[in-house]
Design a protein around this motif. Structure first.
Motif, PDB file in Angstrom:
ATOM      1  N   PRO A 174       1.824  -4.756  -5.871  1.00  0.00           N
ATOM      2  CA  PRO A 174       0.359  -4.874  -5.938  1.00  0.00           C
ATOM      3  C   PRO A 174      -0.381  -3.619  -5.455  1.00  0.00           C
ATOM      4  N   PHE A 175      -1.524  -3.373  -6.095  1.00  0.00           N
ATOM      5  CA  PHE A 175      -2.422  -2.289  -5.649  1.00  0.00           C
ATOM      6  C   PHE A 175      -3.838  -2.804  -5.809  1.00  0.00           C
ATOM      7  N   SER A 176      -4.781  -2.102  -5.159  1.00  0.00           N
ATOM      8  CA  SER A 176      -6.192  -2.439  -5.343  1.00  0.00           C
ATOM      9  C   SER A 176      -7.005  -1.206  -4.947  1.00  0.00           C
ATOM     10  N   ASN A 177      -8.322  -1.348  -4.947  1.00  0.00           N
ATOM     11  CA  ASN A 177      -9.167  -0.220  -4.508  1.00  0.00           C
ATOM     12  C   ASN A 177      -9.399  -0.269  -3.003  1.00  0.00           C
ATOM     13  N   ARG A 178      -8.796  -1.233  -2.313  1.00  0.00           N
ATOM     14  CA  ARG A 178      -8.956  -1.337  -0.851  1.00  0.00           C
ATOM     15  C   ARG A 178      -7.759  -0.701  -0.170  1.00  0.00           C
ATOM     16  N   ASP A 179      -7.998   0.451   0.428  1.00  0.00           N
ATOM     17  CA  ASP A 179      -6.968   1.197   1.144  1.00  0.00           C
ATOM     18  C   ASP A 179      -6.311   0.297   2.193  1.00  0.00           C
ATOM     19  N   GLY A 180      -5.025   0.458   2.418  1.00  0.00           N
ATOM     20  CA  GLY A 180      -4.363  -0.349   3.447  1.00  0.00           C
ATOM     21  C   GLY A 180      -2.861  -0.223   3.334  1.00  0.00           C
ATOM     22  N   PRO A 181      -2.142  -0.582   4.389  1.00  0.00           N
ATOM     23  CA  PRO A 181      -0.695  -0.329   4.432  1.00  0.00           C
ATOM     24  C   PRO A 181       0.119  -1.090   3.389  1.00  0.00           C
ATOM     25  N   ARG A 182      -0.432  -2.155   2.774  1.00  0.00           N
ATOM     26  CA  ARG A 182       0.345  -2.908   1.786  1.00  0.00           C
ATOM     27  C   ARG A 182      -0.012  -2.518   0.352  1.00  0.00           C
ATOM     28  N   ASN A 183      -1.036  -1.692   0.219  1.00  0.00           N
ATOM     29  CA  ASN A 183      -1.503  -1.283  -1.110  1.00  0.00           C
ATOM     30  C   ASN A 183      -0.609  -0.150  -1.630  1.00  0.00           C
ATOM     31  N   TYR A 184      -0.036  -0.327  -2.807  1.00  0.00           N
ATOM     32  CA  TYR A 184       0.886   0.666  -3.366  1.00  0.00           C
ATOM     33  C   TYR A 184       0.231   2.047  -3.481  1.00  0.00           C
ATOM     34  N   LEU A 185      -1.052   2.094  -3.858  1.00  0.00           N
ATOM     35  CA  LEU A 185      -1.707   3.405  -4.012  1.00  0.00           C
ATOM     36  C   LEU A 185      -1.854   4.089  -2.653  1.00  0.00           C
ATOM     37  N   SER A 186      -2.157   3.314  -1.614  1.00  0.00           N
ATOM     38  CA  SER A 186      -2.229   3.887  -0.262  1.00  0.00           C
ATOM     39  C   SER A 186      -0.861   4.428   0.141  1.00  0.00           C
ATOM     40  N   LYS A 187       0.190   3.639  -0.178  1.00  0.00           N
ATOM     41  CA  LYS A 187       1.546   4.085   0.167  1.00  0.00           C
ATOM     42  C   LYS A 187       1.850   5.423  -0.487  1.00  0.00           C
ATOM     43  N   MET A 188       1.465   5.545  -1.760  1.00  0.00           N
ATOM     44  CA  MET A 188       1.757   6.797  -2.477  1.00  0.00           C
ATOM     45  C   MET A 188       1.010   7.977  -1.845  1.00  0.00           C
ATOM     46  N   MET A 189      -0.162   7.703  -1.244  1.00  0.00           N
ATOM     47  CA  MET A 189      -0.929   8.785  -0.604  1.00  0.00           C
ATOM     48  C   MET A 189      -0.411   9.065   0.805  1.00  0.00           C
ATOM     49  N   ARG A 190       0.335   8.106   1.402  1.00  0.00           N
ATOM     50  CA  ARG A 190       0.740   8.253   2.802  1.00  0.00           C
ATOM     51  C   ARG A 190       2.197   8.650   3.000  1.00  0.00           C
ATOM     52  N   TYR A 191       3.098   8.261   2.097  1.00  0.00           N
ATOM     53  CA  TYR A 191       4.512   8.601   2.307  1.00  0.00           C
ATOM     54  C   TYR A 191       4.694  10.114   2.278  1.00  0.00           C
ATOM     55  N   ASP A 192       5.624  10.602   3.130  1.00  0.00           N
ATOM     56  CA  ASP A 192       5.907  12.045   3.162  1.00  0.00           C
ATOM     57  C   ASP A 192       6.545  12.492   1.859  1.00  0.00           C
ATOM     58  N   ARG A 193       7.446  11.638   1.353  1.00  0.00           N
ATOM     59  CA  ARG A 193       8.137  11.999   0.105  1.00  0.00           C
ATOM     60  C   ARG A 193       8.192  10.793  -0.813  1.00  0.00           C
ATOM     61  N   LEU A 194       8.142  11.049  -2.103  1.00  0.00           N
ATOM     62  CA  LEU A 194       8.051   9.960  -3.077  1.00  0.00           C
ATOM     63  C   LEU A 194       9.290   9.892  -3.961  1.00  0.00           C
ATOM     64  N   LEU A 195       9.574   8.655  -4.367  1.00  0.00           N
ATOM     65  CA  LEU A 195      10.694   8.408  -5.276  1.00  0.00           C
ATOM     66  C   LEU A 195      10.145   8.351  -6.698  1.00  0.00           C
ATOM     67  N   GLU A 196      10.708   9.177  -7.588  1.00  0.00           N
ATOM     68  CA  GLU A 196      10.235   9.192  -8.978  1.00  0.00           C
ATOM     69  C   GLU A 196      10.909   8.058  -9.756  1.00  0.00           C
ATOM     70  N   VAL A 197      10.134   7.027 -10.051  1.00  0.00           N
ATOM     71  CA  VAL A 197      10.640   5.870 -10.793  1.00  0.00           C
ATOM     72  C   VAL A 197       9.529   5.370 -11.714  1.00  0.00           C
ATOM     73  N   THR A 198       9.891   4.489 -12.627  1.00  0.00           N
ATOM     74  CA  THR A 198       8.883   3.899 -13.515  1.00  0.00           C
ATOM     75  C   THR A 198       8.832   2.407 -13.261  1.00  0.00           C
ATOM     76  N   ASN A 199       7.611   1.895 -13.108  1.00  0.00           N
ATOM     77  CA  ASN A 199       7.443   0.500 -12.724  1.00  0.00           C
ATOM     78  C   ASN A 199       6.264  -0.145 -13.446  1.00  0.00           C
ATOM     79  N   SER A 200       6.348  -1.447 -13.610  1.00  0.00           N
ATOM     80  CA  SER A 200       5.159  -2.246 -13.888  1.00  0.00           C
ATOM     81  C   SER A 200       4.479  -2.486 -12.548  1.00  0.00           C
ATOM     82  N   LEU A 201       3.164  -2.532 -12.551  1.00  0.00           N
ATOM     83  CA  LEU A 201       2.396  -2.748 -11.319  1.00  0.00           C
ATOM     84  C   LEU A 201       1.368  -3.843 -11.589  1.00  0.00           C
ATOM     85  N   ALA A 202       0.787  -4.371 -10.519  1.00  0.00           N
ATOM     86  CA  ALA A 202      -0.268  -5.380 -10.715  1.00  0.00           C
ATOM     87  C   ALA A 202      -1.462  -5.090  -9.827  1.00  0.00           C
TER      88      ALA A 202
END
Ligand code: NDP
Ligand code: TDO
Length: 290
Positions: free
Chosen positions: A160-188
């Motif tokens: 899950p993602f949304s426009n509300r920043d927070g530790p469970r929001n996938y988009l926030s995670k992508m902005m906060r993790y030091d390094r990212l895993l390149e994968v392809t996913n369906s999201l909601a």
């Protein structure tokens, strides 16, 4: 009136907000006040409150992420595998229709032809088809407990993602993790997910399993590009070389990366957006965490 189990959680709070926004009558139940994980107590609760529908948004996800499930296996099995079976028994006894929040993480990859997994495809990232994470295994067991059940929606949510920043929001995670895993996913989009679940009940679509994700799939690199464009972030984003490096650098718990087919949901008349459009809009209307 609807009963909402797990209303204190990340997904449960979104259900609570969307139900309130629509003026729909519901009671959010927390184990702190009422132990709905006990079959006899849940039946008592149903008898006392006489709901027309029950939403099970309870389960064990692990904090900060699914890695914690490997170390809290009893809680994980109780929340994800046993509880759905208990809710099924109670709802069947009282002839109460209900919906269960499951997860698309019981799959990995795509179908052999590159398309997304359909509701009829057997899970391929679960205890019966290893390797898998303990979390994914427990969620697949939960679905097994609901096999052939009448009067239940199994709603599969995925990242899950949304426009509300927070530790469970996938988009926030992508902005906060030091390094990212390149994968392809369906999201909601989390709000759209909840709206689709409510649509299932309110429009009396046929009971059964529904993959509830935005249309299409998106790679981490594409999400990063959308973040750069819409959040105007210019810093470099670091990526793991491959999954092996990701597993070495983290605690070695494999993640499901998968594509889900949502055409069964679309056929019910729910107009779910394309994943890129939904991600872009969430980033354009971003509400930073205070
Ligand atoms: N967040 C995500 O990325 C995704 C979540 N899901 C599923 O959605 C459901 C809700 O997840 P989410 O809201 O993120 O989780 P949270 O941990 O934020 O909330 C879950 C809630 O479930 C209740 N609960 C009941 N039994 C247990 C148990 N054994 N262990 C822990 N909590 C329990 C708790 O509420 P209380 O104690 O107040 O009753 C808790 O607040 C889960 O079934 C999860 O598998 C699916 C896909 C993605
Ligand atoms: C830890 C970590 C993860 N990732 C990637 C892996 C994965 O593709 C994505 C999400 O991984 P996380 O560990 O943050 O989240 P994870 O706990 O795996 O997320 C899952 O939660 C459960 C509850 C679900 O049901 C899933 O649908 C999914 O939302 O981020 C990184 O890129 N860098 C990192 O440092």
């Amino acid at each position: 009136m609807m009963l909402l189990l797990g209303g204190s959680g990340y997904v449960g709070r979104i259900f609570a907000r969307r139900l309130s926004d629509r003026g729909l009558d519901f009671q959010a139940i927390s184990r702190r006040h009422y132990d709905y994980t006990r079959r006899d107590r849940l039946i008592e609760l149903i008898d006392q409150t006489r709901p027309s529908f029950l939403i099970n948004a309870a389960g064990y996800t692990g904090k900060p992420n699914v890695e914690a499930c490997e170390h809290h296996q009893a809680d994980c099995l109780l929340g994800n595998a046993v509880l759905p079976g208990i809710v099924r028994e109670a709802c069947e006894l009282r002839n109460l229709p209900w919906g269960h929040v499951s997860s698309g993480c019981i799959y990995n990859g795509t179908r052999p032809d590159g398309s997304g997994f359909r509701e009829t495809d057997p899970p391929n990232f679960c205890f019966r088809s290893p390797p898998c994470s303990f979390y994914s295994g427990s969620k697949a067991l939960g679905e097994e407990c609901l096999q052939d059940a009448d009067n239940v929606f199994v709603w599969r949510l995925r990242i899950p993602f949304s426009n509300r920043d927070g530790p469970r929001n996938y988009l926030s995670k992508m902005m906060r993790y030091d390094r990212l895993l390149e994968v392809t996913n369906s999201l909601a989009d989390a709000d759209e997910f909840v709206d689709a679940c409510l649509h299932c009940w309110q429009n009396r679509v046929p009971f059964g399993i529904y993959n509830i994700v935005n249309s299409g799939a998106v790679s981490t690199g594409e999400v990063v590009q959308l973040i750069r464009t819409h959040r105007k972030i210019s810093r470099p984003f670091q990526f793991f070389r491959d999954e092996a490096e990701f597993l070495n650098a983290t605690s070695g718990v494999p993640r499901s990366s998968c594509m889900l087919d949502n055409s069964k949901l679309i056929r019910t008349g729910f107009p779910i957006r394309d994943v890129r459009e939904a991600v872009a809009e969430a980033l354009q209307t971003w509400q930073p965490e205070r």
